[in-house]
Design a protein around this motif. Structure first.
Motif, PDB file in Angstrom:
ATOM      1  N   THR A   1      35.120  40.202  28.976  1.00 54.34           N
ATOM      2  CA  THR A   1      33.998  40.645  28.147  1.00 54.34           C
ATOM      3  C   THR A   1      33.525  41.997  28.646  1.00 54.34           C
ATOM      4  O   THR A   1      33.211  42.148  29.827  1.00 54.34           O
ATOM      5  N   VAL A   2      33.501  42.980  27.755  1.00 59.02           N
ATOM      6  CA  VAL A   2      33.052  44.310  28.155  1.00 59.02           C
ATOM      7  C   VAL A   2      31.525  44.336  28.191  1.00 59.02           C
ATOM      8  O   VAL A   2      30.863  43.893  27.262  1.00 59.02           O
TER       9      VAL A   2
ATOM     10  N   GLU B   1      33.861  40.101  34.023  1.00 55.27           N
ATOM     11  CA  GLU B   1      34.727  39.396  34.965  1.00 55.27           C
ATOM     12  C   GLU B   1      35.208  40.368  36.037  1.00 55.27           C
ATOM     13  O   GLU B   1      35.553  41.502  35.755  1.00 55.27           O
ATOM     14  N   GLN B   2      35.244  39.899  37.267  1.00 54.82           N
ATOM     15  CA  GLN B   2      35.858  40.651  38.346  1.00 54.82           C
ATOM     16  C   GLN B   2      37.120  39.916  38.740  1.00 54.82           C
ATOM     17  O   GLN B   2      37.241  38.714  38.513  1.00 54.82           O
ATOM     18  N   PHE B   3      38.057  40.620  39.343  1.00 57.61           N
ATOM     19  CA  PHE B   3      39.281  39.971  39.803  1.00 57.61           C
ATOM     20  C   PHE B   3      39.278  39.917  41.315  1.00 57.61           C
ATOM     21  O   PHE B   3      38.976  40.904  41.981  1.00 57.61           O
ATOM     22  N   PHE B   4      39.610  38.736  41.837  1.00 52.74           N
ATOM     23  CA  PHE B   4      39.599  38.513  43.279  1.00 52.74           C
ATOM     24  C   PHE B   4      40.979  38.120  43.759  1.00 52.74           C
ATOM     25  O   PHE B   4      41.746  37.492  43.023  1.00 52.74           O
ATOM     26  N   LEU B   5      41.261  38.471  45.013  1.00 51.11           N
ATOM     27  CA  LEU B   5      42.543  38.093  45.605  1.00 51.11           C
ATOM     28  C   LEU B   5      42.454  36.660  46.112  1.00 51.11           C
ATOM     29  O   LEU B   5      41.546  36.327  46.879  1.00 51.11           O
ATOM     30  N   ASN B   6      43.391  35.803  45.702  1.00 48.81           N
ATOM     31  CA  ASN B   6      43.461  34.446  46.258  1.00 48.81           C
ATOM     32  C   ASN B   6      44.090  34.513  47.649  1.00 48.81           C
ATOM     33  O   ASN B   6      44.741  35.504  48.006  1.00 48.81           O
ATOM     34  N   ALA B   7      43.948  33.426  48.412  1.00 47.26           N
ATOM     35  CA  ALA B   7      44.423  33.426  49.805  1.00 47.26           C
ATOM     36  C   ALA B   7      45.941  33.611  49.898  1.00 47.26           C
ATOM     37  O   ALA B   7      46.457  34.046  50.923  1.00 47.26           O
ATOM     38  N   ASP B   8      46.671  33.291  48.822  1.00 46.95           N
ATOM     39  CA  ASP B   8      48.133  33.442  48.866  1.00 46.95           C
ATOM     40  C   ASP B   8      48.603  34.762  48.254  1.00 46.95           C
ATOM     41  O   ASP B   8      49.726  34.858  47.775  1.00 46.95           O
ATOM     42  N   SER B   9      47.746  35.793  48.280  1.00 48.76           N
ATOM     43  CA  SER B   9      48.092  37.126  47.757  1.00 48.76           C
ATOM     44  C   SER B   9      48.458  37.083  46.272  1.00 48.76           C
ATOM     45  O   SER B   9      49.368  37.771  45.824  1.00 48.76           O
ATOM     46  N   THR B  10      47.721  36.247  45.531  1.00 52.47           N
ATOM     47  CA  THR B  10      47.879  36.219  44.076  1.00 52.47           C
ATOM     48  C   THR B  10      46.525  36.550  43.441  1.00 52.47           C
ATOM     49  O   THR B  10      45.492  36.480  44.105  1.00 52.47           O
ATOM     50  N   ILE B  11      46.567  36.901  42.169  1.00 53.99           N
ATOM     51  CA  ILE B  11      45.352  37.022  41.361  1.00 53.99           C
ATOM     52  C   ILE B  11      45.567  36.150  40.131  1.00 53.99           C
ATOM     53  O   ILE B  11      46.680  36.090  39.586  1.00 53.99           O
TER      54      ILE B  11
END
Ligand code: OSB
Ligand code: MG
Length: 368
Positions: free
Chosen positions: A351-352, A330-340
């Motif tokens: 999952t590693v 999994e990667q983490f992305f920034l949502n448009a409202d500056s949240t993750i």
């Protein structure tokens, strides 16, 4: 839960860009990944000690020693029903909070997986979309800093933290403030000042900052209380707070008005929750700090930062701000409202990837 086998991996991950703080500059980030096995799938935890003892006295090598020789023998093959019982077994080790935190995180991941519940559900998170910002290292000049900040603002970050050190604070922070008059802005000194030169920080007091993080030494609550009296801007403590007891004493002394909570620094998620609960009951704002974690630690931070008292944006940024390639699928992305968004799968919800893990592993140990 019976932990039958525990593995350690010392990782060294290349950062996408060098990160400079008042205690040094790094191009790579080390950590100790802990994998714990019970009946079903294994659980993972991240011990965020780095290669050097710059932020904390712990390093990956001290954590490795403490885990291998003391903590793992104390918790293997015990019937542990809760993280509290795990902490009891570990309590014969004084300090070494990051080592303990890594093991506790793996235990939480296992508990979540065995119950089919996410970490956020287990701890009572109230929201999955977490307000976040970005921590920007010391740059070559105020102009270079403004350009780096502009890049992050373009990506959508609406809260910026600037790393400072003596002589590299007022011009830098003023330049960013002029360019972004409305931005939620804060600074972090990582203990680089003393009461004698703290007058340099007075120049920051008119810039409308959210907070000034850890200006003085980590063992100096008293001088923080004297400095806080002289500043309008709230002081936020990071390095100084190693337990809920420290948090209570710091607040009662007036040493800070905000607390940065990092589960690694305080010995694990349970103590991090205890600090949150104390601050929530007293209406003291808290936020979730970061230590350039991999996807494993980031997932745990997002669950923690979903508790209702986390009212300020956390130092939890998108994967691409740290690593070109992370050890989690999994990667983490920034949502448009500056949240993750926190993962919703069981346990940490990540999952590693074994092949990527192998690529960054310096050494590995499995007990027994
Ligand atoms: O003091 O908050 C800190 C990184 C490593 C060690 C200490 C700190 C930091 C950061 C980065 O500021 C926060 C992040 O993970 O994005
Ligand atoms: Mg800090």
């Amino acid at each position: 839960m019976n932990l039958s086998r525990i593995s350690l991996y010392h990782l060294r991950m290349p950062l996408v860009s060098p990160f400079e703080t008042s205690f040094g500059r790094s191009e790579t980030r080390d950590c100790v990944l802990v994998e714990a096995q019970a009946d079903g799938p294994s659980g993972f935890g991240e011990c965020p000690a780095d290669a050097d003892p710059g932020y904390s006295y712990e390093t990956c090598d001290t954590a490795w020693h403490i885990l291998r020789d003391f903590l793992i023998p104390a918790v293997l093959d015990q019937n542990l029903e809760s993280a509290g019982e795990l902490q009891n077994r570990m309590s014969m080790v004084r300090g070494h909070l990051m080592a303990k935190a890594g093991l506790e995180m793996a235990f939480w991941d296992l508990m979540g997986k065995s119950q089919g519940r996410s970490l956020g559900e287990l701890i009572g998170s109230s929201h999955q979309r977490v307000d976040v910002g970005v921590s920007v290292g010391i740059q070559s000049s105020p102009q270079a800093l403004v350009e780096v900040v502009e890049g992050y603002v373009t990506q959508g970050y609406r809260r910026i933290k600037i790393k400072i050190k003596p002589g590299r604070e007022v011009q830098e922070t003023t330049a960013v403030r002029r360019r972004f008059p409305e931005m939620r802005l804060q600074v972090d000194a990582n203990s680089a000042y003393s009461l004698e030169n703290a007058s340099m920080l007075k120049g920051l007091d008119e810039l409308g900052l959210l907070l000034i993080e850890q200006p003085l030494a980590e063992d100096d609550l008293w001088d923080h209380s004297r400095l806080q009296e002289q500043l309008k801007t709230p002081i936020c403590l990071d390095e100084s707070i190693l337990s809920a007891r420290h948090a209570r004493q710091a607040l009662e002394m007036g040493a800070c008005r905000v607390i940065n909570i990092k589960m690694g620094r305080v010995g694990g998620l349970s103590e991090a929750i205890a600090i949150h609960n104390l601050c929530y009951a007293r209406d003291v704002p808290v936020w979730c700090g970061g230590m350039l974690e991999t996807g494993v630690g980031r997932a745990a931070n997002l669950a923690l930062a979903g508790l209702p008292g986390f009212t300020l944006p956390g130092d939890i940024s998108a994967t691409e701000r740290y690593y070109r390639e992370d050890i989690t699928q999994e990667q983490f992305f920034l949502n448009a409202d500056s949240t993750i968004t926190a993962p919703s799968g069981p346990g940490l919800g990540v999952t590693v990837d074994r092949e990527i893990l192998r690529r960054y592993t310096l050494k590995e140990l499995t007990v027994p």
